[in-house]
Design an enzyme around this catalytic site. Structure first.
Site, mmCIF file in Angstrom:
data_model
loop_
_atom_site.group_PDB
_atom_site.id
_atom_site.type_symbol
_atom_site.label_atom_id
_atom_site.label_comp_id
_atom_site.label_asym_id
_atom_site.label_seq_id
_atom_site.Cartn_x
_atom_site.Cartn_y
_atom_site.Cartn_z
ATOM 1 C CB THR A 33 -28.640 42.636 65.456
ATOM 2 O OG1 THR A 33 -29.673 43.586 65.430
ATOM 3 C CG2 THR A 33 -28.032 43.011 63.975
ATOM 4 C CG ASN A 34 -33.922 40.067 64.063
ATOM 5 O OD1 ASN A 34 -33.273 39.152 63.902
ATOM 6 N ND2 ASN A 34 -35.078 39.861 64.753
ATOM 7 N NE ARG A 35 -31.376 42.198 55.694
ATOM 8 C CZ ARG A 35 -30.255 42.402 55.282
ATOM 9 N NH1 ARG A 35 -29.557 43.739 55.661
ATOM 10 N NH2 ARG A 35 -29.593 41.531 54.744
ATOM 11 C CB SER A 36 -35.449 46.232 63.000
ATOM 12 O OG SER A 36 -36.528 47.057 63.472
ATOM 13 C CB ALA A 100 -37.210 43.167 64.351
#
Ligand code: CTP
Ligand code: CA
Length: 221
Positions: A33-36, A100
């Site tokens: 995943t992405n940091r968001s 993101a």
């Protein structure tokens, strides 16, 4: 009275927003995943609804309440997000791609939980669809006014300008990821073919209003 009506600067407009990260499964319990936090995208959806628009919010996994008056569609993967966006494009006048999106996903997800007693897995990644670029490439009759984001850690204006061209967007909101992430506040550079404008530091709600007022101005032309 004039003030009240002028606040509804997106009255009757159909707006589609993506927000949050995507989650790409490695196995049933593990994800890429992405940091968001999803906060900036949710603020844009909230403000668009407040300004009178009919708003659909396609949200990746994030722990935020649905803003009042917004239709929310929850998705997990980039492919699901793409499907939801494409499905809701007809009639959309403004698309704001805040999510993101994970640039890659594991080529295949294991059906069973991987065990650490086995050798550490080699995870092969494949590229995800670029949702913003796909919308940007649509022919003018189907294409909404399209705004993307550029999360950068350096060379903000140069990279935002490149994304504007590569993705055929109408505007790119450049932001310094290292400063905005996890914060209630944001500082942006709003880049169009006409120029670049900086805004902030300001609350993510004020940033949302700035972006949508610019978009409304462009839509009204
Ligand atoms: N985006 C998208 N689909 C993807 C990747 C990105 O729709 N698969 C959108 C994002 O929502 C954002 C814009 O494209 O509006 C830019 O995302 P960003 O990650 O900054 O740029 P990338 O083109 O993915 O390039 P890189 O991550 O290498 O900087
Ligand atoms: Ca990316």
């Amino acid at each position: 009275v004039i003030g009240f009506f002028s606040e509804k600067y997106l009255r009757g407009r159909r707006v589609l927003v993506t927000a949050g990260p995507t989650a790409e499964p490695i196995d049933p319990v593990r994800i890429l995943t992405n940091r968001s936090s999803g906060r900036q995208g949710f603020e844009i959806a909230r403000e668009a609804a407040r300004a009178g628009a009919s708003v659909t919010l396609v949200a990746g996994p994030c722990a935020l309440e649905t803003p009042a008056g917004v239709t929310r569609i929850d998705v997990e993967t980039a492919q699901e997000m793409r499907g939801a966006v494409i499905g809701h494009l007809p009639g959309t006048e403004l698309f704001v791609s805040v999510a993101a999106v994970s640039d890659w996903r594991p080529a295949s997800a294991a059906a069973e939980k991987l065990r650490k007693t086995d050798a550490a897995p080699e995870i092969r990644l494949v590229e995800n669809p670029d949702i913003l670029a796909e919308v940007g490439a649509l022919s003018p009759e189907f294409r909404p006014y399209t705004i993307g984001f550029a999360a950068e850690t350096s060379r903000l204006e140069e990279r935002a300008r490149r994304k504007l061209e590569v993705k055929k967007a109408d505007a790119i909101v450049g932001n310094r990821f290292d400063l905005a992430a996890g914060s209630e506040r944001n500082t942006i550079l709003y880049v169009t073919r006409e120029g670049a404008e900086s805004f902030g530091p300001a609350g993510k709600d004020e940033v949302a209003r700035f972006i949508l007022r610019r978009a409304a101005g462009a839509l009204g032309r």
